[in-house]
Design a protein around this motif. Structure first.
Motif, short mmCIF file in Angstrom:
data_model
loop_
_atom_site.label_atom_id
_atom_site.label_comp_id
_atom_site.label_asym_id
_atom_site.label_seq_id
_atom_site.Cartn_x
_atom_site.Cartn_y
_atom_site.Cartn_z
N LEU A 1 6.87 15.91 41.61
CA LEU A 1 6.91 15.20 42.89
C LEU A 1 8.31 15.18 43.50
N GLU B 1 9.11 16.79 47.09
CA GLU B 1 9.87 16.12 48.14
C GLU B 1 10.93 17.06 48.72
N ILE C 1 3.11 12.59 49.11
CA ILE C 1 4.16 12.72 48.10
C ILE C 1 4.81 11.36 47.85
N ALA D 1 2.49 8.99 45.95
CA ALA D 1 2.39 9.37 44.52
C ALA D 1 3.65 8.97 43.77
N MET D 2 4.81 9.14 44.40
CA MET D 2 6.05 8.73 43.75
C MET D 2 6.10 7.22 43.54
N GLY E 1 -0.83 13.42 45.87
CA GLY E 1 0.54 13.90 45.88
C GLY E 1 0.71 15.17 45.06
N LEU E 2 0.07 15.22 43.91
CA LEU E 2 0.17 16.42 43.06
C LEU E 2 -0.57 17.59 43.70
N ALA F 1 1.86 19.12 45.99
CA ALA F 1 2.83 19.89 45.20
C ALA F 1 2.26 21.25 44.81
#
Length: 120
Positions: free
Chosen positions: A20, A24, A41, A44-45, A74-75, A78
């Motif tokens: 993550l 970013e 993102i 998720a962080m 979020g993943l 990525a």
């Protein structure tokens, strides 16, 4: 899946944090940089930060339903970024992440950043 199952959580947490943080940086470089992707993102962080705090307080890595979804989203961003960036862009992002972590450990934490120490 391993993290959700409660296996080797500290190691998987670190891997997801690395992914993550890199996501970013790739977003800052213009890869999946739309507002919705950046929000996924960031969310998720935030989940990783929150579960880290809970683990420190109660020794539990358990995530709630909305947290699992936010982490998954979020993943997903990525993974999409990895499909659309060059090796050079990826390596640049990883180097920027490593530099940012070194700076944070030296006390230079950007506004709004959540710094989490290493797991034990």
């Amino acid at each position: 899946d391993e993290f959700r199952a409660g296996r080797d959580c500290a190691n998987h947490w670190r891997t997801m944090a690395d992914a993550l943080n890199t996501a970013e940086m790739l977003a800052k470089a213009g890869i999946a940089s739309d507002d919705a992707s950046k929000a996924r993102i960031d969310d998720a962080m935030r989940v990783l930060h929150d579960v880290h705090e809970r683990h420190a307080a109660r020794k539990s890595w358990t995530l709630r339903g909305p947290e699992l979804q936010a982490l998954s989203d979020g993943l997903w961003v990525a993974r999409i970024q990895l499909e659309h960036c060059s090796l050079g862009e990826f390596e640049r992002a990883r180097k920027q992440v490593a530099q940012r972590i070194r700076q944070a450990r030296a006390g230079n934490v950007p506004a709004g950043a959540h710094v989490v120490g290493s797991e034990a």
